[in-house]
Design an enzyme around this catalytic site. Structure first.
Site, PDB file in Angstrom:
ATOM      1  CG  HIS A  12      36.109  75.065  -2.891  1.00 37.82           C
ATOM      2  ND1 HIS A  12      36.427  74.045  -3.930  1.00 37.82           N
ATOM      3  CD2 HIS A  12      37.173  75.210  -2.080  1.00 37.82           C
ATOM      4  CE1 HIS A  12      37.696  73.832  -3.817  1.00 37.82           C
ATOM      5  NE2 HIS A  12      38.305  74.479  -2.663  1.00 37.82           N
ATOM      6  CB  CYS A  13      32.785  70.431  -3.586  1.00 39.67           C
ATOM      7  SG  CYS A  13      31.163  71.028  -4.855  1.00 39.67           S
ATOM      8  CD  GLN A  14      36.477  69.088  -9.560  1.00 40.04           C
ATOM      9  OE1 GLN A  14      37.283  69.270  -8.566  1.00 40.04           O
ATOM     10  NE2 GLN A  14      37.093  69.454 -10.806  1.00 40.04           N
ATOM     11  CG  PHE A  26      39.579  72.695  -8.116  1.00 43.28           C
ATOM     12  CD1 PHE A  26      40.394  73.724  -7.578  1.00 43.28           C
ATOM     13  CD2 PHE A  26      39.878  71.963  -9.068  1.00 43.28           C
ATOM     14  CE1 PHE A  26      41.835  73.736  -8.314  1.00 43.28           C
ATOM     15  CE2 PHE A  26      41.303  71.792  -9.605  1.00 43.28           C
ATOM     16  CZ  PHE A  26      42.122  72.721  -9.065  1.00 43.28           C
TER      17      PHE A  26
END
Length: 119
Positions: free
Chosen positions: A81-83, A110
């Protein structure tokens, strides 16, 4: 025969996995600075530009660098996952190319996690 379709995981499914799975490896591919501002509990940070090198390491090197056991290529619960989803998609695609057939991208990232966890 590798699939070009990237597997995804929803907030609800990730939340359930975090609650019950001992095998989940949740990889946060954001920058160190982003992670310092907040992260999903239990995640490890491997910035997107280093994912290929990290998942190409020998298992003992991976463990020494990241403090967790390197997942097997057929690990059922490998999530990136990232932002907001784009870098997570890049990392998931890279993992698929390296043979991690079950790697998934948490598309909400996130941003979704932090919004929903505050409720």
């Amino acid at each position: 025969m590798a699939s070009t379709v990237t597997k995804e995981i929803s907030y609800e499914d990730l939340k359930a996995l975090l609650g019950k799975s001992q095998d989940l490896l949740l990889v946060d591919v954001r920058t160190k600075e982003e992670v310092e501002r907040g992260h999903i509990p239990g995640s490890i940070n491997i910035p997107v530009e280093t994912v290929e090198a990290a998942f190409s390491m020998k298992p003992e090197e991976f463990k020494a660098k990241y403090g967790v056991t390197k997942p097997a290529p057929d690990a059922p619960e490998l999530v990136f996952h990232c932002q907001m989803g784009r870098r997570g998609l890049t990392a998931t695609s890279k993992a698929h190319q390296l043979g991690y057939v079950n790697a998934r991208n948490y598309t909400g990232g996130f941003m979704e996690w932090s919004t929903r966890e505050r409720k």
